[in-house]
Enzyme design. Structure first.
Site, PDB file in Angstrom:
ATOM      1  CG  PHE A 149      29.046   4.535  -4.703  1.00  0.00           C
ATOM      2  CD1 PHE A 149      28.762   4.001  -3.457  1.00  0.00           C
ATOM      3  CD2 PHE A 149      28.020   5.150  -5.410  1.00  0.00           C
ATOM      4  CE1 PHE A 149      27.491   4.072  -2.915  1.00  0.00           C
ATOM      5  CE2 PHE A 149      26.738   5.229  -4.879  1.00  0.00           C
ATOM      6  CZ  PHE A 149      26.473   4.689  -3.630  1.00  0.00           C
ATOM      7  CG  ASP A 150      37.115   3.217  -5.056  1.00  0.00           C
ATOM      8  OD1 ASP A 150      37.431   3.419  -6.242  1.00  0.00           O
ATOM      9  OD2 ASP A 150      37.755   2.457  -4.305  1.00  0.00           O
TER      10      ASP A 150
END
Length: 304
Positions: free
Chosen positions: A163-164
């Site tokens: 995930f960013d």
């Protein structure tokens, strides 16, 4: 007894995200919105199993959490396909030994409204309008890139999801400072607020659901989940991100604070089954490495 979705990880997925329907989709595009050539092509191929699409490997892995009488993951087709074309989706799922029993087919109408009834934890679709609408309604959603590589080969017993941070796991409050005032202002903003957790981003509920799924799994489940935060943040702004996760009582297994380095090379090492980012630049860097989902939220995706 009625079937309930309350205690399950629910993945709503479009037919084009699950299977390779790119040739069929071209027939639709070439007909300028007339869906009859598309429907005919799908009907002609009713008994021809579709090839796996970009999200197929992730779905196959997630279904391994369903063992014996324990049904922890529910996958539902949520598609703009017509119901007849939906027959091919179900037939293809059966031929690939995917256990999918439920689907909603809307023949061109936006399907995202059914996410609430499904209690969905994630919506994957190749249609950016549907993804944006789902995000605006409060559901974790991402536009898949059908041209992404299909899977990471070296982790058959581990689901790896990257995930960013800002505008994905966290709100975009800090990203707005960065884009409006620059890096120095961003670092100063984050250092002054280091002890204040960031707001929730659209994918926090998915990370929570994955954490619950892993915690509920027992020794009989042959699959484990490994998560990573892959962010352009660097020290000293890294600390607020870590403290936010601590305040949420959620952990990630790996964290990469890249300070502007290109993400694709690091994703190649982590080998995620899926990577979620809000910026098209990072998504384009990732699609040759990993299945990728564009989270169409935050300041980077504000509609003008």
């Amino acid at each position: 007894m009625a079937f309930s979705l309350e205690d399950k990880l629910v993945i709503a997925i479009s037919s084009r995200a699950l299977f390779d329907f790119e040739e069929e989709n071209r027939a639709f595009d070439e007909a300028d919105g007339d869906d009859r050539p598309y429907m005919k092509l799908q009907l002609d191929r009713l008994d021809v199993p579709a090839k796996p699409g970009v999200a197929y490997p992730l779905i196959r892995k997630l279904q391994q959490f369903n063992q014996g009488d324990m049904h922890r993951v529910e996958v539902v087709i949520l598609s703009r396909n017509d119901p007849v074309s939906g027959l091919r989706v179900f037939k293809s799922a059966k031929r690939h030994d995917l256990h999918i029993q439920r689907g909603v087919f809307t023949r061109g109408r936006p399907p995202f409204g059914y996410l609430n009834a499904l209690n969905a934890n994630l919506f994957l679709s190749a249609n950016p309008d549907d993804v944006r609408a789902a995000l605006n309604a409060g559901f974790p959603a991402a536009r898949v890139f059908p041209e992404s590589v299909k899977q990471a080969e070296r982790s058959p017993h581990e689901i790896r999801i990257a995930f960013d941070g800002d505008a994905v796991l966290f709100s975009d409050e800090a990203e707005r400072i960065y884009q409006r005032e620059g890096l120095d202002a961003f670092q100063h903003h984050e250092t002054r607020r280091v002890a204040k957790p960031l707001g929730n981003g659209p994918f926090k509920p998915l990370l929570e659901a994955l954490h619950r799924l892993q915690s509920a799994a027992d020794a009989e489940v042959p699959m484990r989940i490994r998560t990573a935060l892959v962010t352009a943040r660097s020290a000293p702004a890294h600390e607020r991100a870590i403290r936010t996760l601590m305040a949420w009582d959620i952990y990630v297994d790996e964290a990469m604070f890249l300070g502007g380095l290109e993400k694709g090379r690091f994703l190649r090492e982590f080998e995620p089954d899926f990577f979620f980012d809000d910026q098209t630049l990072h998504c384009e860097s990732a699609i040759s490495v990993t299945p990728t989902g564009h989270v169409i939220s935050g300041i980077s995706n504000d509609e003008s």
